[in-house]
Motif scaffolding. Structure first.
Motif, short mmCIF file in Angstrom:
data_model
loop_
_atom_site.label_atom_id
_atom_site.label_comp_id
_atom_site.label_asym_id
_atom_site.label_seq_id
_atom_site.Cartn_x
_atom_site.Cartn_y
_atom_site.Cartn_z
N GLU A 138 0.82 -1.22 0.00
CA GLU A 138 0.00 0.00 0.00
C GLU A 138 0.84 1.25 0.00
O GLU A 138 1.82 1.34 -0.72
CB GLU A 138 -0.97 -0.03 1.19
CG GLU A 138 -2.05 -1.07 0.97
CD GLU A 138 -2.98 -1.18 2.15
OE1 GLU A 138 -2.88 -0.38 3.08
OE2 GLU A 138 -3.80 -2.10 2.13
N SER A 139 0.41 2.17 0.81
CA SER A 139 1.07 3.49 0.97
C SER A 139 0.97 4.35 -0.28
O SER A 139 1.82 5.20 -0.51
CB SER A 139 2.54 3.34 1.38
OG SER A 139 3.35 3.19 0.25
N GLU A 140 -0.05 4.09 -1.11
CA GLU A 140 -0.27 5.00 -2.24
C GLU A 140 -0.98 6.23 -1.69
O GLU A 140 -2.14 6.49 -1.96
CB GLU A 140 -1.15 4.32 -3.31
CG GLU A 140 -0.53 3.08 -3.91
CD GLU A 140 0.70 3.38 -4.77
OE1 GLU A 140 0.88 4.55 -5.14
OE2 GLU A 140 1.46 2.46 -5.04
N THR A 141 -0.25 6.98 -0.89
CA THR A 141 -0.85 8.12 -0.21
C THR A 141 -0.40 9.42 -0.84
O THR A 141 0.44 9.43 -1.73
CB THR A 141 -0.43 8.13 1.28
OG1 THR A 141 0.99 8.16 1.31
CG2 THR A 141 -0.94 6.92 2.01
N ASN A 200 0.61 12.08 -2.86
CA ASN A 200 0.70 12.40 -4.28
C ASN A 200 0.08 11.34 -5.18
O ASN A 200 -0.39 11.65 -6.26
CB ASN A 200 2.17 12.54 -4.69
CG ASN A 200 2.88 13.57 -3.85
OD1 ASN A 200 2.31 14.60 -3.53
ND2 ASN A 200 4.11 13.29 -3.47
N ASN A 201 0.10 10.08 -4.73
CA ASN A 201 -0.26 9.00 -5.64
C ASN A 201 -1.47 8.19 -5.22
O ASN A 201 -1.63 7.05 -5.61
CB ASN A 201 0.92 8.06 -5.81
CG ASN A 201 2.09 8.80 -6.35
OD1 ASN A 201 1.99 9.40 -7.40
ND2 ASN A 201 3.17 8.80 -5.62
N ASN A 253 -3.89 5.64 -7.56
CA ASN A 253 -3.25 5.53 -8.88
C ASN A 253 -2.67 4.15 -9.13
O ASN A 253 -1.73 3.99 -9.91
CB ASN A 253 -2.13 6.57 -9.02
CG ASN A 253 -2.70 7.92 -9.38
OD1 ASN A 253 -3.74 8.01 -10.01
ND2 ASN A 253 -2.01 8.97 -8.97
#
Lengths: 101, 294
Positions: A84-87, A89-90, A93
């Motif tokens: 995970e960690s698509e936090t 800015n992203n 996406n």
């Protein structure tokens, strides 16, 4: 492998399946053994490097509940770091898996 | 030695006494006499009478309360009015208190058994069972669940903590880079992330050498590209990229055909942490969707 032989009342037995990444497998196994929780390995996903483990716990035992909670925390923490960690800015996406050729 | 004929003090049966002090014909009679003597004081334990301790030789080795069935039978026949175990609950509790405590009571140490017995005394159920039950529950409460922590996850967290500056830079890139620098940073980062994702995916799986050659070529191309050459000086992963390329190069030279690719624990921890950091800056893009040489 631990067989599900524990003498438990059917109404309090709680069966749950967990996808456990091999990187935290030893930690999950130590939880299961330390708390005498019966379990079965239902499957191995080599691509995902994970095992599907089915646990049978006593829903009325606080200790069993905490052990399950412990397993869930480990798995979710691992997923957080690894997938995970698509936090920021992203966020949102994500794309599909890769092909390297 | 005296072999005089005497009568048993309990049952009256004539017996040949080898010792002058012998009073009873058998152990059964000896025990029955003991209970006969001690029943009354036991019944009035809370009163003024005390146990009769004159005939110490007659006290059986077993603690009070553990009765030989034979001797109990004798008691019932000969002393029907004072049988120790057909008496009031108070006497029963007293007797049971003499029995050894259950294991878990001894283990807990700080338990005050007399107090618990006193409370249980009023109940109908066995005080020993209640005591065991209470102590079992208490013991479970006293032993807090020890959460198992993953060393693997802790090391990832530690790495991220140690490299907090990098995380911060990728979370707020505009604070550190702007214009063409930021574009270069993103161009390199998205490609490096892609390579990391693939290396993690290869871990513990069978890989063809040519696959690794392709990945290594991509990494080499990326390092040769102008975006990498003119990267801002403060880009935190420049050394990591070079290091990964050198490692891949070594593996490719060492292995041929198909082999099992495995990352060492520390390398895997580092790669997972780097991927985690890069995920704040760039998205996941498929390998074949990226041009590494531009």
């Amino acid at each position: 492998m631990h067989k599900i032989t524990k003498n438990m009342q059917p109404n309090v037995v709680q069966a749950k399946s967990h996808t456990v990444p091999v990187d935290v497998l030893m930690d999950v196994l130590s939880i299961l053994f330390n708390n005498d929780i019966p379990f079965q390995v239902e499957g191995i996903n080599e691509d995902e490097q994970s095992l599907l483990i089915r646990t049978s716990t006593n829903a009325k035992l606080t200790r069993d509940k905490k052990a399950l909670e412990n397993i869930k925390t480990l798995v979710s923490d691992y997923t957080y770091y690894r997938h995970e960690s698509e936090t920021g800015n992203n966020k949102n996406n994500n794309t599909d898996d890769y092909e390297n050729e | 030695m005296i072999d005089a004929i005497k009568n048993c003090l309990q049952c009256g049966t004539p017996m040949q006494a080898q010792k002058s002090t012998k009073k009873y014909c058998s152990d059964t009679c000896k025990q029955a006499a003991f209970y006969r003597r001690n029943t009354k004081p036991l019944l009035t334990l809370n009163g003024s009478e005390t146990l009769n301790g004159n005939d110490s030789e007659d006290i059986p080795e077993e603690p009070v309360g553990k009765v030989n069935p034979d001797s109990e039978a004798v008691n019932k026949e000969q002393q029907p009015e004072k049988i120790p175990f057909d008496v009031s609950p108070d006497v029963r509790n007293y007797d049971e208190r003499q029995q050894p405590l259950p294991f878990n009571v001894r283990k807990s140490g700080n338990q005050t058994i007399p107090g618990e017995q006193g409370n249980v005394k009023q109940k109908d159920s066995s005080p020993v069972k209640e005591s065991r039950k209470q102590n079992k529950t208490k013991q479970a409460d006293e032993d807090p669940y020890e959460y198992v922590q993953s060393g693997f996850l802790n090391e990832i967290a530690e790495y991220l903590e140690d490299n907090y500056k990098t995380t911060e830079m990728f979370q707020s890139p505009k604070k550190y880079w702007y214009g063409s620098d930021l574009e270069s940073v993103k161009w390199v980062s998205v490609r490096f992330r892609c390579i990391i994702e693939n290396l993690l995916r290869f871990d513990n799986s069978t890989v063809e050498r040519k696959t690794l050659v392709t990945v290594n070529k991509a990494l080499t191309d990326m390092m040769a590209a102008s975006n990498f050459k003119y990267m801002p000086y403060n880009y935190p992963l420049t050394d990591e990229i070079k290091e990964q390329q050198q490692r891949l190069d070594k593996i490719i030279k060492a292995f041929g055909g198909t082999f099992r690719f495995g990352l060492k624990r520390n390398s895997k921890i580092k790669l997972i942490a780097l991927r985690f950091q890069l995920a704040d800056l760039v998205t996941k893009v498929k390998f074949h969707d990226l041009n590494f040489s531009k």
